[in-house]
Design a protein around this motif. Sequence first.
Motif, mmCIF file in Angstrom:
data_model
loop_
_atom_site.group_PDB
_atom_site.id
_atom_site.type_symbol
_atom_site.label_atom_id
_atom_site.label_comp_id
_atom_site.label_asym_id
_atom_site.label_seq_id
_atom_site.Cartn_x
_atom_site.Cartn_y
_atom_site.Cartn_z
ATOM 1 N N LYS A 37 0.841 -1.206 0.000
ATOM 2 C CA LYS A 37 0.000 0.000 0.000
ATOM 3 C C LYS A 37 0.875 1.255 0.000
ATOM 4 O O LYS A 37 0.620 2.209 -0.754
ATOM 5 N N PHE A 38 1.909 1.259 0.842
ATOM 6 C CA PHE A 38 2.839 2.391 0.872
ATOM 7 C C PHE A 38 3.503 2.584 -0.488
ATOM 8 O O PHE A 38 3.628 3.717 -0.979
ATOM 9 N N ALA A 39 3.951 1.481 -1.099
ATOM 10 C CA ALA A 39 4.639 1.568 -2.390
ATOM 11 C C ALA A 39 3.731 2.173 -3.451
ATOM 12 O O ALA A 39 4.170 3.007 -4.260
ATOM 13 N N ARG A 40 2.488 1.801 -3.445
ATOM 14 C CA ARG A 40 1.546 2.327 -4.439
ATOM 15 C C ARG A 40 1.251 3.812 -4.182
ATOM 16 O O ARG A 40 1.118 4.597 -5.123
ATOM 17 N N ILE A 41 1.179 4.196 -2.911
ATOM 18 C CA ILE A 41 0.971 5.612 -2.578
ATOM 19 C C ILE A 41 2.150 6.442 -3.077
ATOM 20 O O ILE A 41 1.971 7.495 -3.702
ATOM 21 N N ALA A 42 3.371 5.971 -2.805
ATOM 22 C CA ALA A 42 4.565 6.725 -3.199
ATOM 23 C C ALA A 42 4.727 6.760 -4.716
ATOM 24 O O ALA A 42 5.120 7.785 -5.282
ATOM 25 N N ALA A 43 4.426 5.657 -5.384
ATOM 26 C CA ALA A 43 4.534 5.620 -6.848
ATOM 27 C C ALA A 43 3.551 6.596 -7.484
ATOM 28 O O ALA A 43 3.861 7.242 -8.489
ATOM 29 N N ALA A 44 2.373 6.732 -6.898
ATOM 30 C CA ALA A 44 1.383 7.676 -7.419
ATOM 31 C C ALA A 44 1.858 9.122 -7.297
ATOM 32 O O ALA A 44 1.385 10.007 -8.008
ATOM 33 N N LYS A 45 2.824 9.369 -6.428
ATOM 34 C CA LYS A 45 3.372 10.716 -6.248
ATOM 35 C C LYS A 45 4.581 10.976 -7.152
ATOM 36 O O LYS A 45 5.088 12.096 -7.199
ATOM 37 N N GLY A 46 5.066 9.925 -7.836
ATOM 38 C CA GLY A 46 6.165 10.121 -8.767
ATOM 39 C C GLY A 46 7.454 9.420 -8.417
ATOM 40 O O GLY A 46 8.476 9.624 -9.075
ATOM 41 N N TYR A 47 7.441 8.591 -7.376
ATOM 42 C CA TYR A 47 8.621 7.809 -7.001
ATOM 43 C C TYR A 47 8.571 6.423 -7.640
ATOM 44 O O TYR A 47 7.490 5.871 -7.863
ATOM 45 N N THR A 48 9.745 5.854 -7.896
ATOM 46 C CA THR A 48 9.843 4.406 -8.081
ATOM 47 C C THR A 48 10.134 3.811 -6.709
ATOM 48 O O THR A 48 11.014 4.292 -5.993
ATOM 49 N N VAL A 49 9.380 2.784 -6.340
ATOM 50 C CA VAL A 49 9.540 2.169 -5.025
ATOM 51 C C VAL A 49 9.930 0.708 -5.209
ATOM 52 O O VAL A 49 9.298 -0.024 -5.969
#
Length: 299
Positions: A83-95
Amino acid sequence: MKKTILIFLFLICCQNFLAQEKLVDSLYGVMEVQTEVYATKAGEDLIVDLYKPEKSKEKTPLILFMHGGGFSGGSPKNPQEVKFARIAAAKGYTVGLISYRLTRKDQSFGCDFEAEGKIETFKFAAEDFMDAVAFMKNNSEKFSIDPDKIIVGGSSAGAEAVLNAVYNPELMFQDSEKYRDIKFSAVISLAGALVDVRYLTQENVVPGIFFHGTADNLVPYGSASHHYCENEQPGYLILDGSKSIVQKLEELETSFLLYSFEDAGHEISGMPFDHLQQVFRFLNSVVFNNQKIQSKITL
């Protein structure tokens, strides 16, 4: 009149979109998870699950995260981390969520396990972590990531491995020169600790984000024995937790964000979803806009 209202609403929507910040707000869809093998050790494939923003035309910063589980369990498939990874990816990060050798599987990591063995456990996990970072950095073109913007983090045991790799490399690695080309932009720790904060110096310091319960009975909030083992027990090992690390960062005039949860225990090693927006704002200010922030929040 109706046409005028529609144009007005369209302009408001455009203004709201433009007001959103990349790396802070959710601007992207998220691609399907991509699994890569970063190393094979003792016949075991160690993987990194990658979550990337859709339609991002620029190289993205990387967040590499290491799960908890007492070095005996846990997985990068943990729903909280996903869930965290998907939140961060939606902001423009690769996780990247990584697996690593669980050298204490079906074994104790408590007071009956000797301190020397605990140090060796940290070393194995720190090595796996650094090998994952090296894999991502060496393949930065393939994964379209910025090799100069690497943010790392972990929970509980994963945080211990990450913190020791970042802040105590001289203690963790026989040949720390092996990883000399790797530089970190920030570190995130959820209920983690260091072997020895005295080895945190101006040469290896990076900004840190810390979440910790003041009554954590497994990983000390300040400086105390791991699992609060007694001096005569085999597993007696003094560790420096979030409070002690932040004191050192303050001395070194480095940015930090410390969340202290009064009377809370090791449950603070869970993903802090209620505070993630503040985490991303801190990263945006410190990592990408070179601001200095030293913030302590007690809840």
